[in-house]
Design a protein around this motif. Structure first.
Motif, short mmCIF file in Angstrom:
data_model
loop_
_atom_site.label_atom_id
_atom_site.label_comp_id
_atom_site.label_asym_id
_atom_site.label_seq_id
_atom_site.Cartn_x
_atom_site.Cartn_y
_atom_site.Cartn_z
N ASP A 270 0.80 -1.22 0.00
CA ASP A 270 0.00 0.00 0.00
C ASP A 270 0.84 1.27 0.00
O ASP A 270 0.29 2.37 -0.05
CB ASP A 270 -0.93 0.02 1.22
CG ASP A 270 -2.00 -1.08 1.14
OD1 ASP A 270 -2.32 -1.48 0.01
OD2 ASP A 270 -2.47 -1.52 2.19
N ILE A 271 2.16 1.13 0.08
CA ILE A 271 3.03 2.29 -0.01
C ILE A 271 2.89 2.92 -1.40
O ILE A 271 2.89 2.23 -2.42
CB ILE A 271 4.50 1.90 0.24
CG1 ILE A 271 4.72 1.63 1.73
CG2 ILE A 271 5.46 2.98 -0.23
CD1 ILE A 271 4.71 2.88 2.60
N ILE A 272 2.75 4.24 -1.45
CA ILE A 272 2.63 4.96 -2.72
C ILE A 272 3.98 5.58 -3.03
O ILE A 272 4.55 6.30 -2.20
CB ILE A 272 1.55 6.07 -2.60
CG1 ILE A 272 0.20 5.45 -2.23
CG2 ILE A 272 1.45 6.87 -3.91
CD1 ILE A 272 -0.83 6.46 -1.77
N ILE A 273 4.50 5.27 -4.21
CA ILE A 273 5.81 5.80 -4.62
C ILE A 273 5.58 6.90 -5.65
O ILE A 273 5.19 6.63 -6.79
CB ILE A 273 6.71 4.69 -5.19
CG1 ILE A 273 6.86 3.57 -4.15
CG2 ILE A 273 8.07 5.25 -5.57
CD1 ILE A 273 7.63 2.37 -4.66
N ASN B 116 8.56 7.76 -0.98
CA ASN B 116 7.60 6.84 -0.39
C ASN B 116 6.56 7.62 0.41
O ASN B 116 6.90 8.39 1.31
CB ASN B 116 8.29 5.83 0.53
CG ASN B 116 9.08 4.80 -0.25
OD1 ASN B 116 8.94 4.70 -1.47
ND2 ASN B 116 9.91 4.05 0.44
N ILE B 117 5.29 7.39 0.10
CA ILE B 117 4.19 8.05 0.81
C ILE B 117 3.40 6.98 1.55
O ILE B 117 2.93 6.00 0.96
CB ILE B 117 3.26 8.80 -0.17
CG1 ILE B 117 4.04 9.89 -0.91
CG2 ILE B 117 2.08 9.42 0.58
CD1 ILE B 117 3.25 10.57 -2.00
N GLY C 135 4.60 9.05 -11.65
CA GLY C 135 4.36 7.61 -11.58
C GLY C 135 3.09 7.28 -10.82
O GLY C 135 2.16 6.68 -11.35
N GLU C 136 3.05 7.68 -9.55
CA GLU C 136 1.87 7.48 -8.71
C GLU C 136 1.61 8.75 -7.90
O GLU C 136 2.53 9.54 -7.65
CB GLU C 136 2.05 6.30 -7.74
CG GLU C 136 2.16 4.94 -8.41
CD GLU C 136 2.38 3.82 -7.40
OE1 GLU C 136 2.10 2.66 -7.75
OE2 GLU C 136 2.83 4.10 -6.27
#
Length: 552
Positions: free
Chosen positions: A412-415, A420-421, A450-451
Motif C-alpha cells: 500500500d506504499i505509494i511511490i 515513499n508516501i 508515476g503514482e
C-alpha cells in the motif's frame, strides 16, 4: 550439568488447555461465562468441556483431525477452544462474515471431520452443503448444530446437536488425565484462515506451545489482573480472539459472551479497551477516552498467533500535552515478552533501520509463538520465513525508545517521484477532519510522478455530496485537498477525492484496497494536470462512485 536428563517432572509440554483445569481448581466459585440468562462457573465449564471431549473421542476424532465451527461469540464457541484440542484435534474457527462460497473453499482445504454450525446460520449451512455436494473430494464430515443453551430446539433423531453431545459424553478419570497432556507441544491446536483480501485465504497452523506463550504474553502486555470481566466484542474466530479465549481462563476471569454489540454507555466504572491493527484516528481515541474507556494499542497478525507488540505506557508520558499523548498511544509498541525478537529491516539490505522514527522498513518478528506454517502451502511458508524471520509485510519505523510504529502495508506504499508516501499517514490526516467518517488512500497513476495519492472518503452522517450542483462537488473535494495541504507536505496530498456511501470491506471489516486500486487505476491525470473520470460502477458493490473534474 550436561548429564542432568529431562523427565516427566521437569519437561511437561506447554499447552493453554491446562488453563481450564487450573481455573476450575483455583476459582471454583468464580463465574466463567455469562450469556443472556446462562451462567456457568469454572468447574461447570471444565465439566462441560470434558464431556464434550469424551463425545468427540467416541465419534472417532483423533490426533490432528480438524473440527470446524461456524458460530458467533457464544458459550459453545468458547468451550470448543478447549474441548477440541483436549481430544487431540485441531480447532478451525470460521469467519461468520464470509459467504457460502468462501466457507466452502476453506472446508475443502481444511478437510474437517466435524462441522459445528450455530442454528442462526442454518440457511447458510444449506448453501455450503449444497456446494460441497458437487465436490470431487467427497468431503465426509459430520454436521452438528448448536442451539441456544436456554432454549434448545427440538431436533430429529437423525440430527446431531451440540448439547446432546455434552450430555452423552462420559469421561473417565484416566481419560481426563490424558486430555490435559499433549504428546508434543509443537502439535497443532488451531487452524486459522487469513482474511484473503488479495487471493484465497491461507490456513495458518498454530501450535500448543505458540498459543500458550502468546496467551501469557497478552496477559502481561495488557497487564490483565486476576479475575477480569472480559466482554467478547472481538470475534473468537479472529485468531482465537487474539488468544484471549485462553488468557481469560488463565486469569480466572468471566467471559461475557454476546451475539450482537451492546450499549456500554451505562456501566459502573472505567473500561480497559485494547485495539489492534492500524492506529485508530486520534480524534476517535480522544472521543472514546472521554467516555471513560482507557485505550491501549497493540499489533499482531494471525501468523504471529495474535498479539506481537503492545504500546507499553510510560508514567512520564502522563505529564505530556494531550495531543502528544495521543500520538504516543497510536504507536504499535514493543515486542511482548514471550517473543524472541522484533525489528524493522531494510527490505533491500536486510539491515536494521536506524532508530530515528523516520526510516521505514518491514516489521519482522521471531519467537516460539510464531505459526508453524501454512497448511499445504510450503512455498508460501518459505516466503513468510525467509531470512530467518516472520516477514509481516507491514512497513514501519522504530523510534529511539524502541517503540515500533506502522506506516503502511508494503503493497500500500505509494511511490511518487521516488518518494515513499504512507497511505496511513494521509488517512490519519483525513480522519482529523470533522466531516470525514471513513477514509482509505491508494495510489492512482500520474504521468510525471508515476503514482499519486487518491482518497476514497465516506462523510459523516448528515454530510453529503449528493443532490447538489457540480461546482459544489468540486468545492467539497477541494476543501479536503486544501485541508490536507495545510496539514502535510504537498507531495503527500491526494490529487483526487472520491466520495462513497460505504467503503468496500472484507469479512474482518478491513478495507478492500485492491478494489479501490482498481477504481483509482481508471482515473487519469492529463497533461494539463487535470484529473477526470467517468462515474465508476463497482462490480458486486452495487454503489455509484461520483467522480468529478477538478484542476489541481
Amino acid at each position: 550439568m550436561d548429564n542432568l536428563a529431562l523427565c516427566d517432572a521437569n519437561n511437561f509440554p506447554l499447552t493453554p488447555i491446562t488453563f481450564l483445569k487450573r481455573a476450575a481448581e483455583c476459582y471454583p466459585y468464580r463465574t466463567s461465562i455469562i450469556y443472556g440468562q446462562t451462567r456457568f462457573t469454572w468447574p461447570q465449564t471444565y465439566y462441560r468441556c470434558c464431556r464434550l471431549t469424551a463425545s468427540l473421542l467416541s465419534l472417532n476424532i483423533r490426533k490432528n483431525d480438524v473440527v470446524s465451527v461456524l458460530a458467533p461469540n457464544i458459550p459453545a464457541m468458547y468451550e470448543m477452544h478447549f474441548a477440541v484440542p483436549m481430544a487431540g484435534a485441531v480447532l478451525n474457527p470460521l469467519n461468520t462474515r464470509l459467504d457460502a462460497k468462501s466457507i466452502t473453499t476453506i472446508l475443502r482445504h481444511a478437510q474437517p471431520k466435524i462441522f459445528c454450525i450455530d442454528r442462526s446460520f442454518e440457511t447458510l449451512s444449506q448453501e455450503i452443503l449444497h456446494l460441497l455436494s458437487f465436490d470431487d473430494s467427497k468431503l465426509n464430515m459430520l454436521v452438528i448444530f448448536i442451539d441456544e443453551t436456554d432454549f434448545p430446539k427440538t431436533i430429529s433423531s437423525s440430527e446431531l446437536n451440540y448439547e446432546s453431545l455434552i450430555r452423552r459424553g462420559e469421561p473417565t478419570s484416566s481419560m481426563v488425565a490424558h486430555m490435559f497432556r499433549v504428546q508434543n507441544e509443537h502439535d497443532p491446536i488451531s487452524l486459522n484462515y487469513t482474511s484473503g483480501t488479495t487471493a484465497d485465504p491461507k490456513g495458518v497452523v498454530i501450535s500448543h506451545r505458540g498459543a500458550y506463550l502468546s496467551s501469557l504474553g497478552a496477559i502481561m502486555g495488557w497487564e490483565m489482573g486476576t479475575c477480569p470481566v472480559y466482554l467478547w466484542t472481538l470475534p473468537m474466530f479472529h485468531c482465537n480472539g487474539w488468544t484471549f479465549t485462553w488468557s481469560v481462563a488463565a486469569r480466572g476471569g468471566t467471559n461475557v459472551c454476546i451475539r450482537h454489540p451492546l450499549d456500554l454507555l451505562n456501566r459502573s466504572g472505567p473500561v480497559e479497551m485494547l485495539t489492534g491493527g492500524s492506529s485508530p484516528p486520534s480524534a476517535l481515541v480522544k472521543k472514546v477516552q472521554r467516555l471513560g474507556f482507557h485505550v491501549i494499542h497493540a499489533y499482531g497478525l494471525t501468523e504471529a498467533t495474535g498479539p506481537a507488540l503492545f504500546c507499553e505506557w510510560q508514567d512520564e508520558w502522563n505529564r505530556l500535552p494531550e495531543n502528544q499523548q495521543l500520538k504516543l498511544k497510536a504507536r504499535q509498541g514493543v515486542g511482548m515478552l514471550t517473543l524472541a525478537e522484533t525489528d524493522v529491516k531494510n527490505t533491500q539490505t536486510q539491515e536494521s533501520v536506524p532508530r530515528d522514527g523516520k526510516t521505514m522498513g518491514e516489521i519482522v518478528i521471531k519467537g516460539s509463538s510464531v505459526m508453524k506454517g501454512y497448511l499445504k502451502d510450503p512455498k508460501a511458508t518459505l516466503e513468510a520465513f525467509k531470512y530467518g524471520w516472520l516477514n509481516t509485510g507491514d512497513i514501519g519505523v522504530i523510534h529511539p525508545d524502541g517503540h515500533i510504529e506502522i506506516k503502511d502495508r508494503s503493497k500500500d506504499i505509494i511511490i511518487s517521484g521516488g518518494e515513499n508516501i504512507s497511505s496511513v499517514e494521509v488517512e490519519n490526516v483525513l480522519y482529523k477532519h470533522h466531516k470525514v467518517k471513513e477514509a482509505a488512500v491508494v495510489a492512482m497513476p500520474h504521468p510525471v510522478w508515476g503514482e499519486t495519492p487518491c482518497a476514497f472518503v465516506v462523510l459523516e452522517k448528515g454530510e453529503t455530496n449528493q443532490g447538489v450542483r457540480e461546482d459544489s462537488l468540486v468545492t467539497s473535494e477541494r476543501d479536503l485537498i486544501e485541508y490536507c495541504r495545510e496539514n502535510m507536505p504537498r507531495y503527500m496530498c491526494p490529487r483526487k477525492v472520491v466520495f462513497l456511501d460505504e467503503l468496500p470491506k472484507n469479512g474482518n471489516g478491513k478495507f478492500l484496497k485492491p478494489v479501490l486500486r482498481n477504481i483509482a487505476n481508471g482515473l487519469v491525470v492529463s497533461d494539463e494536470n487535470t484529473i477526470s473520470s467517468k462515474i465508476v460502477q463497482q462490480h458486486k458493490e452495487k454503489r455509484r462512485v461520483n467522480s468529478l473534474t477538478s484542476r489541481l
